[in-house]
Motif scaffolding. Structure first.
Motif, PDB file in Angstrom:
ATOM      1  N   LYS A   1      10.704   3.993   8.545  1.00 20.30           N
ATOM      2  CA  LYS A   1      10.660   3.837   7.087  1.00 20.30           C
ATOM      3  C   LYS A   1      11.554   4.895   6.466  1.00 20.30           C
ATOM      4  O   LYS A   1      11.413   6.082   6.733  1.00 20.30           O
TER       5      LYS A   1
ATOM      6  N   ILE B   1      12.860   6.262   2.776  1.00 20.37           N
ATOM      7  CA  ILE B   1      12.721   6.209   1.328  1.00 20.37           C
ATOM      8  C   ILE B   1      13.780   7.105   0.722  1.00 20.37           C
ATOM      9  O   ILE B   1      13.820   8.299   0.995  1.00 20.37           O
TER      10      ILE B   1
ATOM     11  N   ARG C   1       0.156   2.212   4.949  1.00 24.12           N
ATOM     12  CA  ARG C   1       0.653   1.363   3.861  1.00 24.12           C
ATOM     13  C   ARG C   1       1.579   0.278   4.384  1.00 24.12           C
ATOM     14  O   ARG C   1       1.620  -0.826   3.852  1.00 24.12           O
TER      15      ARG C   1
ATOM     16  N   VAL D   1      -0.576  -2.580   6.051  1.00 23.82           N
ATOM     17  CA  VAL D   1      -1.254  -3.491   5.124  1.00 23.82           C
ATOM     18  C   VAL D   1      -0.304  -4.124   4.114  1.00 23.82           C
ATOM     19  O   VAL D   1      -0.723  -4.874   3.246  1.00 23.82           O
ATOM     20  N   GLY D   2       0.995  -3.826   4.210  1.00 21.99           N
ATOM     21  CA  GLY D   2       1.972  -4.513   3.374  1.00 21.99           C
ATOM     22  C   GLY D   2       2.154  -3.911   1.996  1.00 21.99           C
ATOM     23  O   GLY D   2       2.768  -4.527   1.128  1.00 21.99           O
ATOM     24  N   LEU D   3       1.609  -2.728   1.742  1.00 20.34           N
ATOM     25  CA  LEU D   3       1.845  -2.102   0.443  1.00 20.34           C
ATOM     26  C   LEU D   3       3.260  -1.539   0.374  1.00 20.34           C
ATOM     27  O   LEU D   3       3.836  -1.403  -0.688  1.00 20.34           O
ATOM     28  N   MET D   4       3.808  -1.203   1.557  1.00 16.06           N
ATOM     29  CA  MET D   4       5.180  -0.715   1.599  1.00 16.06           C
ATOM     30  C   MET D   4       5.976  -1.580   2.557  1.00 16.06           C
ATOM     31  O   MET D   4       5.452  -2.065   3.554  1.00 16.06           O
ATOM     32  N   GLY D   5       7.247  -1.732   2.252  1.00 17.01           N
ATOM     33  CA  GLY D   5       8.119  -2.510   3.123  1.00 17.01           C
ATOM     34  C   GLY D   5       8.445  -1.719   4.394  1.00 17.01           C
ATOM     35  O   GLY D   5       8.355  -0.499   4.415  1.00 17.01           O
TER      36      GLY D   5
ATOM     37  N   PHE E   1       3.248 -12.375   6.231  1.00 13.58           N
ATOM     38  CA  PHE E   1       2.387 -11.340   5.668  1.00 13.58           C
ATOM     39  C   PHE E   1       0.958 -11.839   5.475  1.00 13.58           C
ATOM     40  O   PHE E   1      -0.005 -11.189   5.878  1.00 13.58           O
TER      41      PHE E   1
ATOM     42  N   VAL F   1      -2.220 -10.184   7.305  1.00 18.86           N
ATOM     43  CA  VAL F   1      -3.105  -9.311   6.548  1.00 18.86           C
ATOM     44  C   VAL F   1      -4.517  -9.902   6.409  1.00 18.86           C
ATOM     45  O   VAL F   1      -5.458  -9.195   6.091  1.00 18.86           O
TER      46      VAL F   1
ATOM     47  N   ILE G   1      -9.268   0.368   3.419  1.00 17.37           N
ATOM     48  CA  ILE G   1      -9.353   1.261   2.263  1.00 17.37           C
ATOM     49  C   ILE G   1      -8.166   2.198   2.389  1.00 17.37           C
ATOM     50  O   ILE G   1      -8.022   2.869   3.409  1.00 17.37           O
ATOM     51  N   VAL G   2      -7.287   2.183   1.404  1.00 16.58           N
ATOM     52  CA  VAL G   2      -6.145   3.085   1.451  1.00 16.58           C
ATOM     53  C   VAL G   2      -6.425   4.232   0.486  1.00 16.58           C
ATOM     54  O   VAL G   2      -6.602   4.021  -0.697  1.00 16.58           O
ATOM     55  N   GLU G   3      -6.486   5.415   1.018  1.00 22.16           N
ATOM     56  CA  GLU G   3      -6.910   6.607   0.282  1.00 22.16           C
ATOM     57  C   GLU G   3      -8.296   6.377  -0.319  1.00 22.16           C
ATOM     58  O   GLU G   3      -9.183   5.924   0.365  1.00 22.16           O
TER      59      GLU G   3
END
Lengths: 318, 303
Positions: free
Chosen positions: B12, B14, B48, B51-55, B72, B76, B82-84
């Motif tokens: 990843k 960024i 992330r 679970v597909g929150l980030m590419g 996806f 999923v 639970i994220v955070e």
């Protein structure tokens, strides 16, 4: 998709602020009703027995104005032509100008409240995406086996549904209040509209529904813009601020520009008032209904391109 | 055992910065898998992406045979997460929150919702607004939200953050029960070692976006060679053979050595035969924390 919209609907209507919005709408309708009732009681309107002479006098004065000013200013020319045509129609068909208050005139009088409904719709549109980010619930929303596009679309449709409900509340509640306070019209009334150089009679109730929708096009566009800002910047106060500023200033600024520059017709706000094509005059010469609809669609498409494009690709780190 | 989750050379980036670098690992059915690493190592970013929150910049993630990149929705649907922090709609009740999530999956009945509520022991307060919940109760509601659709893989990011010891224990017991009874796999992330030690079957250490080590929890702590401290009197000549044969570290009160358990009696016999006073022989228990620091320190030196 239906279930997603139900979800959004529940989230909106469980908020206390939503009940407050609806309460304010209802109170405003009652307030306006009380005001008009009070006016009617203190100085009741008399039927004017000489209305024909008055209208004839009006026509002569309008025609004078038309020949003196109308040559230079196409807008004023159309305005006077419209006045004259409507008044002549009244004389020919023996339709006196309305003087009594009744249920339909009141529903018409309640129209300024559409701005209030628009304000509320903008607030909802601005919050519907941004609030999920600020509360962190967006994470639990986006890890469902549902395409992000569908989630955003369900939110947008919920905003539209909310706006239409607000309009329906004003329309229905003002007809109830109007019926109680002023009663039904004593004689058949119909709406006189001036369209394409002709005068036509329309059913009042249906015409009012049309007027309600036409006068909410600018609100639809601004709510769409608020939704776009909400989705792109994830900040609801920014979305509300910009949108309200444009709602109140956009029209005025565009009219100022429209009097000097022809390109002003490409500005969103020059095209949002479609009612001019049915019953009035367009802000700039040569603008047509299809041109305005085309411009609205272009803006609509651009807003959604941004909203959906950004939302689908975004890395959620909230 | 088959893998429920596989990360294949996942990277990843960024804004030009590599957050995760070529990470590969797999999680088996029915195991509790720990992601361990200092803050900012990339645990949450990894989660992330799963679970597909980030590419995913490079590589792919496979959940139960479905690629997160290509399918996806298929991937999923097997995940509950639970994220955070478990952020819920505070103006809704616990039950209304669960209904929200139930509507987004196929075929979740009211019975199922009630069953899950009972499982996380929220029955009494479920009709109260989430605003009034304590952190522990929100954590449990978050867990209920993950369990509604009977996922194969449960992902909990820092599940014990901000919980008191009783709450931590509760979460631990829930996880044990879920993996045993429902054959669920669980991924937990944490920077707290002692907690991971009690909870997990296997632990992956992530550092600066790369996988440093994956180990069984028992093996992670216990090597074949154990550390012993032998308390003795004056060592005299024995010092020589202790240092050459056993590589002992001599201190004022005795010495420490690395040795197999079976070798200790031989060593003691030889010491006693050499007329050296032996007061005690103790195994030095190496905690996960020591090992963790050891592993991360080595990695730090390499870079």
């Amino acid at each position: 998709m239906g279930k997603l919209i139900i979800n959004e609907w529940i989230k909106i209507f469980r908020k206390i602020s939503t009940s407050a919005m609806i309460g304010m709408l209802l109170l405003s309708v009652i307030g306006i009703g009380a005001l008009f009732k009070y006016q009617e009681e203190t100085n009741p309107m008399q039927d004017n027995p000489n209305w024909e002479q008055d209208i004839e006098a009006q026509i002569t004065s309008d025609q004078e104005n038309l020949t003196s000013i109308g040559g230079n200013n196409t807008q004023l020319k159309m305005h006077y032509e419209r006045q004259i045509a409507l008044n002549q129609y009244r004389l020919q068909h023996d339709i006196a100008p309305e003087s009594e208050q009744h249920i339909w005139s009141f529903v018409g009088d309640a129209q300024p409240l559409i701005s209030l409904a628009g304000l509320f719709t903008i607030i909802v549109a601005a919050g519907i995406v941004a609030s999920e980010f600020s509360s962190g619930t967006i994470k639990l929303l986006l890890i469902r086996p549902i395409n992000r596009m569908k989630i955003l679309l369900s939110k947008y449709l919920t905003v539209l549904l909310f706006g239409v409900s607000m309009l329906a509340i004003i329309y229905l509640f003002s007809s109830i209040v109007g019926l109680i306070l002023f009663g039904l019209p004593s004689s058949d009334v119909s709406h006189l509209a001036y369209s394409n150089g002709e005068v036509v009679e329309r059913n009042v109730a249906i015409n009012l529904v049309g007027e309600y929708f036409l006068s909410s096009i600018d609100l639809l566009m601004i709510a769409t813009m608020a939704f776009m800002i909400s989705s792109v910047f994830r900040n609801s106060s920014f979305a509300v601020g910009i949108s309200l500023f444009l709602l109140f200033m956009g029209g005025t600024a565009t009219m100022l520009l429209a009097s000097r520059f022809e390109w002003a017709k490409y500005i969103l706000f020059a095209n949002t008032d479609l009612s001019v094509y049915f019953d009035g005059v367009p802000p700039i010469d040569g603008m047509t209904l299809s041109f305005s609809i085309f411009m609205l669609l272009v803006y609509f498409f651009i807003f959604h391109l941004f909203a959906f494009g950004v939302f689908a690709k975004r890395d959620v780190a909230a | 055992m088959s893998a429920v989750l596989t990360l294949e050379n996942v990277s990843k980036t960024i804004k030009g910065k590599k957050i995760i670098n070529d990470l590969s690992l797999s999680v088996n059915e029915g195991e509790i898998f720990g992601l361990l690493g200092p803050n900012g190592a990339g645990k949450t970013t990894t989660i992330r992406m799963i679970v597909g929150l980030m590419g995913i910049t490079k590589g792919d993630i496979i959940v139960s045979g479905k690629s997160v990149n290509k399918d996806f929705e298929g991937a999923v649907q097997h995940i509950g997460a639970i994220v955070e922090n478990p952020e819920m709609y505070k103006h809704l009740t616990g039950y209304q929150n669960l209904r929200q999530y139930a509507r987004m999956h196929k075929g979740i009945t009211k019975q199922k919702i009630n069953e899950v509520i009972k499982l996380v022991q929220l029955s009494e307060r479920i009709d109260e607004k989430v605003r009034t919940y304590s952190l522990g109760m929100r954590q449990r509601l978050g867990l209920a939200q993950c369990l509604l659709h009977d996922p194969k893989l449960l992902i909990l990011d820092e599940p014990t953050n901000g919980l008191d010891p009783a709450g931590i224990r509760e979460i631990r017991d829930h996880l044990r029960m879920l993996t045993k009874e429902k054959q669920m796999s669980v991924i937990v992330s944490s920077h707290l070692l002692s907690e991971m030690e009690m909870m997990c079957d296997r632990i992956a250490i992530i550092q600066q976006g790369s996988l440093t080590d994956v180990q069984q929890v028992r093996g992670f702590v216990n090597d074949d060679l154990l550390d012993y401290f032998i308390e003795t009197g004056s060592l005299n000549d024995a010092m020589d053979w202790l240092q050459t044969d056993w590589n002992a570290v001599i201190t004022a009160q005795g010495f420490t050595i690395k040795a197999k358990k079976e070798d200790i009696p031989t060593l003691l016999k030889r010491l006693i035969d050499s007329d050296i006073a032996v007061y005690s022989a103790n195994q030095i228990v190496k905690t996960l924390e020591d090992r963790f620091l050891e592993v991360t320190a080595q990695k730090g030196e390499i870079e």
